[in-house]
Motif scaffolding. Structure first.
Motif, PDB file in Angstrom:
ATOM      1  N   ARG A   1       7.899  11.640  -4.508  1.00  0.00           N
ATOM      2  CA  ARG A   1       7.641  10.349  -3.901  1.00  0.00           C
ATOM      3  C   ARG A   1       7.869   9.218  -4.892  1.00  0.00           C
ATOM      4  NH1 ARG A   1       2.632  10.139  -3.180  1.00  0.00           N
ATOM      5  NH2 ARG A   1       1.764  12.230  -3.154  1.00  0.00           N
ATOM      6  N   HIS A   2       7.842   9.539  -6.195  1.00  0.00           N
ATOM      7  CA  HIS A   2       8.014   8.488  -7.205  1.00  0.00           C
ATOM      8  C   HIS A   2       9.355   8.575  -7.924  1.00  0.00           C
ATOM      9  CE1 HIS A   2       3.883   7.460  -6.433  1.00  0.00           C
ATOM     10  NE2 HIS A   2       3.544   8.716  -6.623  1.00  0.00           N
ATOM     11  N   SER A   3       9.880   9.792  -8.084  1.00  0.00           N
ATOM     12  CA  SER A   3      11.225   9.943  -8.649  1.00  0.00           C
ATOM     13  C   SER A   3      11.752  11.322  -8.287  1.00  0.00           C
ATOM     14  CB  SER A   3      11.197   9.802 -10.168  1.00  0.00           C
ATOM     15  OG  SER A   3      12.493  10.076 -10.683  1.00  0.00           O
ATOM     16  N   GLU A   4      13.070  11.410  -8.126  1.00  0.00           N
ATOM     17  CA  GLU A   4      13.658  12.708  -7.801  1.00  0.00           C
ATOM     18  C   GLU A   4      14.173  13.413  -9.050  1.00  0.00           C
ATOM     19  OE1 GLU A   4      16.461  12.143  -4.412  1.00  0.00           O
ATOM     20  OE2 GLU A   4      15.139  10.424  -4.142  1.00  0.00           O
ATOM     21  N   LYS A   5      13.994  12.778 -10.191  1.00  0.00           N
ATOM     22  CA  LYS A   5      14.511  13.365 -11.437  1.00  0.00           C
ATOM     23  C   LYS A   5      13.364  13.889 -12.268  1.00  0.00           C
ATOM     24  CE  LYS A   5      18.300  10.155 -11.298  1.00  0.00           C
ATOM     25  NZ  LYS A   5      18.430   8.728 -11.542  1.00  0.00           N
TER      26      LYS A   5
ATOM     27  N   VAL B   1       0.841  -1.207   0.000  1.00  0.00           N
ATOM     28  CA  VAL B   1       0.000   0.000   0.000  1.00  0.00           C
ATOM     29  C   VAL B   1       0.871   1.251   0.000  1.00  0.00           C
ATOM     30  CG1 VAL B   1      -1.663   1.344   1.336  1.00  0.00           C
ATOM     31  CG2 VAL B   1      -1.963  -1.120   1.114  1.00  0.00           C
ATOM     32  N   ILE B   2       1.878   1.291   0.860  1.00  0.00           N
ATOM     33  CA  ILE B   2       2.716   2.493   0.948  1.00  0.00           C
ATOM     34  C   ILE B   2       3.518   2.681  -0.334  1.00  0.00           C
ATOM     35  CG2 ILE B   2       4.645   3.560   2.200  1.00  0.00           C
ATOM     36  CD1 ILE B   2       3.455   2.550   4.771  1.00  0.00           C
ATOM     37  N   GLN B   3       3.921   1.565  -0.942  1.00  0.00           N
ATOM     38  CA  GLN B   3       4.684   1.671  -2.187  1.00  0.00           C
ATOM     39  C   GLN B   3       3.906   2.334  -3.320  1.00  0.00           C
ATOM     40  OE1 GLN B   3       6.395  -2.186  -2.588  1.00  0.00           O
ATOM     41  NE2 GLN B   3       8.457  -1.351  -2.690  1.00  0.00           N
ATOM     42  N   GLU B   4       2.590   2.334  -3.209  1.00  0.00           N
ATOM     43  CA  GLU B   4       1.790   3.064  -4.188  1.00  0.00           C
ATOM     44  C   GLU B   4       2.097   4.559  -4.147  1.00  0.00           C
ATOM     45  OE1 GLU B   4      -1.434   2.245  -6.064  1.00  0.00           O
ATOM     46  OE2 GLU B   4      -0.189   0.458  -6.305  1.00  0.00           O
ATOM     47  N   TYR B   5       2.574   5.013  -2.989  1.00  0.00           N
ATOM     48  CA  TYR B   5       2.791   6.447  -2.800  1.00  0.00           C
ATOM     49  C   TYR B   5       4.266   6.812  -2.638  1.00  0.00           C
ATOM     50  CZ  TYR B   5      -2.150   6.181  -1.440  1.00  0.00           C
ATOM     51  OH  TYR B   5      -3.495   5.957  -1.403  1.00  0.00           O
ATOM     52  N   VAL B   6       5.065   5.887  -2.136  1.00  0.00           N
ATOM     53  CA  VAL B   6       6.451   6.197  -1.793  1.00  0.00           C
ATOM     54  C   VAL B   6       7.358   5.111  -2.360  1.00  0.00           C
ATOM     55  CG1 VAL B   6       8.056   6.611   0.112  1.00  0.00           C
ATOM     56  CG2 VAL B   6       5.629   7.107   0.411  1.00  0.00           C
ATOM     57  N   ARG B   7       8.491   5.530  -2.923  1.00  0.00           N
ATOM     58  CA  ARG B   7       9.456   4.524  -3.360  1.00  0.00           C
ATOM     59  C   ARG B   7      10.183   3.976  -2.152  1.00  0.00           C
ATOM     60  NH1 ARG B   7      13.411   5.595  -8.104  1.00  0.00           N
ATOM     61  NH2 ARG B   7      13.903   7.410  -6.845  1.00  0.00           N
ATOM     62  N   LEU B   8      10.081   2.669  -1.934  1.00  0.00           N
ATOM     63  CA  LEU B   8      10.724   2.071  -0.766  1.00  0.00           C
ATOM     64  C   LEU B   8      11.877   1.176  -1.211  1.00  0.00           C
ATOM     65  CD1 LEU B   8       7.582   0.997   1.290  1.00  0.00           C
ATOM     66  CD2 LEU B   8       9.066   2.965   1.725  1.00  0.00           C
ATOM     67  N   ARG B   9      12.896   1.140  -0.365  1.00  0.00           N
ATOM     68  CA  ARG B   9      14.057   0.288  -0.615  1.00  0.00           C
ATOM     69  C   ARG B   9      14.063  -0.760   0.489  1.00  0.00           C
ATOM     70  NH1 ARG B   9      19.020   0.134   1.425  1.00  0.00           N
ATOM     71  NH2 ARG B   9      18.464   1.709   2.961  1.00  0.00           N
ATOM     72  N   LYS B  10      14.360  -2.005   0.123  1.00  0.00           N
ATOM     73  CA  LYS B  10      14.406  -3.057   1.133  1.00  0.00           C
ATOM     74  C   LYS B  10      15.638  -2.845   1.994  1.00  0.00           C
ATOM     75  CE  LYS B  10      13.285  -8.022   1.057  1.00  0.00           C
ATOM     76  NZ  LYS B  10      12.645  -8.170   2.255  1.00  0.00           N
TER      77      LYS B  10
END
Ligand SMILES: [Zn+2]
Length: 577
Positions: A293-297, A16-25
């Motif tokens: 939240r999805h890309s910094e570029k 669910v959170i990954q829908e909004y934020v890019r997460l790294r394991k």
């Protein structure tokens, strides 16, 4: 199990959170990323898949999946429940116990917007939509694309939506709140959008929350008319097309920002899916954060005219303030993105995006146009014009390299500027105070993680731990007390139950114990827990021994030999264990 628990156990918080934020394991069950609730450059936001919670050590945001959705979408508990249930195909019991008047109003507004979209789209396909269809054809928008984007037509009469809403028994108050309908002085209603091509505007969860309307009558003063702010539509937070683009943005790791609806549609239709626009407003920091939240570029591609260039210039500073990596596209032939895609094709457009120049070269070219570069004053003025943008670069080495480059490009001495930068950087360092989580001692951390996941560990370790005087010195003392209480009441010790019993400080402590880099509760063994207790017990013995030795010395000094002997006997009893 009540519905809330059932829902929480069937959705994955990470997903669910990954829908909004890019997460790294960051570990077997830990993920980290940039916090969506405050502006940051290094991640202090973590999600724990096992215990199903998130925590930001920067701003303190924390909670479960429902809390996350509530805060992210700015909706009520009931709406978050409904949204997650719908998304995961879980049937929701029909109860309105969670529903307050505001929630009910928003639900009505969503429904009205859906009805309006359907009605507009039907108009477009029908007899009344001829003019709008012709316009789309002229602009090269294929019928499939117009369906995909839900384009529609608002008829001339100004009664279409009013009649539709009345038929569905919406109240006058609801109609007015929708922003789709306006009220006359005599109390009657009429449609806000008349004889316009309609673009539905979706939020990130793909719900329609507003419309943009393009005038079809060339005499119309306002070429574009947008929905006003309503309880479901907050312009400054919204990017047009983000709900469709976010997948593409993550795949390509870039956002393409264009100016208008037609540009988005043209670029998207040509196969470049990572494209968004701000909806008829100047770019805001909230919109930038939504992209980030999805890309910094980001690649900025505004219209080639003066208005577009000015808007781009303003956007650059906003983007740099949020630490985005900014590149600029300039299309030849004075074409806007939509026209370029149609005339030159998607391959050519993609090549332009890939070759986009760093923003400061674009600014330097602007400076050359604005100032007389043949004179020393002009060159210095040009350099001054560029400085604010360069100063916003967060990486020091990059900043120095850019200053040198740009100074060379404009033919000025970078020396004095570099000196200023060094001073500014020193001040910035002083201002930055890093929020760090209070570290939890290794023994406490291991024990806490073990008793949270391992029932054996609870039955073996808790009784011994409870008797230990060392417990009084634990920074996690109150957390363990809550663990004991849950355990004694015969409950499994779940993270969420434990968390719910704690005060704010202890919650943070618990989160940092569970999210610590060295902690991976899956691999912790009961033996490690035993070892922790032995360590604590032996430390306890050391403390007692030291205390008694001091008492022995004192007794000897006072000549109280019987007492000294008694204490010595006690000492050897302790040593024997
Ligand atoms: Zn935060």
């Amino acid at each position: 199990m009540d519905f809330v628990e059932q829902l929480k156990s069937s959705v994955d918080i990470v997903q669910v959170i990954q829908e909004y934020v890019r997460l790294r394991k960051a570990g077997p069950s830990r993920y980290s990323g940039l916090c969506p609730f405050h502006n940051e450059k290094t991640p202090s936001f973590s999600v724990h898949a096992g215990h199903q919670f998130y925590k930001c050590f920067g701003c303190g945001a924390a909670g479960d999946v429902l809390k996350f959705v509530m805060e992210m979408e700015r909706i009520s508990f009931y709406e978050a429940l409904k949204l997650l249930a719908e998304r995961h195909g879980i049937p929701m019991p029909r109860r309105s116990e969670y529903s307050d008047p505001e929630t009910k109003l928003r639900a009505a507004l969503y429904q009205m917007h859906e009805l309006a979209e359907e009605a507009f789209h039907t108009n477009l396909k029908g007899g009344v939509g001829t003019e709008a269809r012709e316009y789309l054809e002229r602009r090269g928008v294929a019928p499939e694309i117009s369906t995909e984007f839900g384009l529609g037509y608002a008829e001339r009469s100004g009664r279409g939506l009013v009649r539709l809403f009345e038929k569905h028994n919406f109240t006058g108050e609801q109609m007015e709140a929708s922003g789709l309908v306006l009220k006359r002085d005599d109390g009657s209603f009429y449609d806000r959008f008349r004889h316009r091509l309609m673009f539905p505007i979706h939020n990130e969860s793909a719900k329609i929350i507003g419309f943009g309307g393009r005038a079809l009558d060339p005499g119309e003063q306002a070429k574009y008319l947008n929905s006003p702010e309503t309880p479901i539509y907050r312009k400054s937070y919204l990017l047009y097309n983000l709900h469709r683009a976010k997948q593409g943005i993550r795949q390509t790791d870039r956002v393409v920002l264009v100016e208008g609806y037609m540009d988005v549609i043209g670029v998207y239709a040509s196969g470049v899916h990572e494209v968004v626009a701000s909806c008829g407003t100047a770019l805001t920091s909230q919109q930038v954060q939504a992209m980030k939240r999805h890309s910094e570029k980001i690649v900025v591609n505004f219209d080639p005219d003066a208005a577009g260039a000015n808007a781009a210039e303003r956007s650059i500073n906003m983007l740099l303030d949020e630490s985005m990596h900014v590149r600029m596209v300039e299309l030849d032939g004075g074409l806007d993105p939509d026209e370029y895609c149609k005339q030159r094709g998607s391959e050519a457009y993609r090549a332009k995006l890939d070759a986009a120049k760093n923003y400061f070269y674009w600014l330097a070219d602007r400076a050359r146009g604005k100032f007389d570069m043949r004179t020393a004053e002009g060159r210095v003025a040009g350099f001054q014009f560029l400085l604010p943008g360069i100063q916003r670069l967060s990486d020091k080495l990059e900043r120095l390299a850019v200053v040198n480059d740009v100074a060379g490009y404009l033919g000025v001495d970078p020396g004095p500027v570099l000196e200023n930068f060094r001073k500014a950087a020193a001040e910035r360092r002083e201002r930055t105070v890093r929020h760090a989580a209070e570290p939890v001692r290794a023994v406490e951390r291991i024990l806490l993680n073990l008793v949270l996941v391992n029932a054996d560990a609870r039955s073996h370790l808790l009784p011994r731990l409870k008797r230990m005087p060392a417990l009084a010195q634990f920074s996690t003392r109150r957390i363990f007390e809550a663990v004991f209480a849950l355990d004694e009441a015969g409950n499994t010790v779940m993270f969420s139950d434990l968390d719910a019993r704690l005060e704010e400080n202890d919650r943070t402590l618990l989160a940092s114990a569970v999210l610590a880099d060295e902690t991976d509760s899956e691999v912790l063994s009961l033996e490690q827990g035993e070892a922790c207790l032995l360590t604590l017990e032996s430390a306890q013995r050391d403390t007692e021994r030291a205390a008694i030795k001091a008492q022995v010395r004192a007794a000897e000094r006072d000549g109280n030999f019987p007492e000294a002997l008694r204490l010595s006997a006690e000492l050897s009893r302790i040593d024997r264990g």
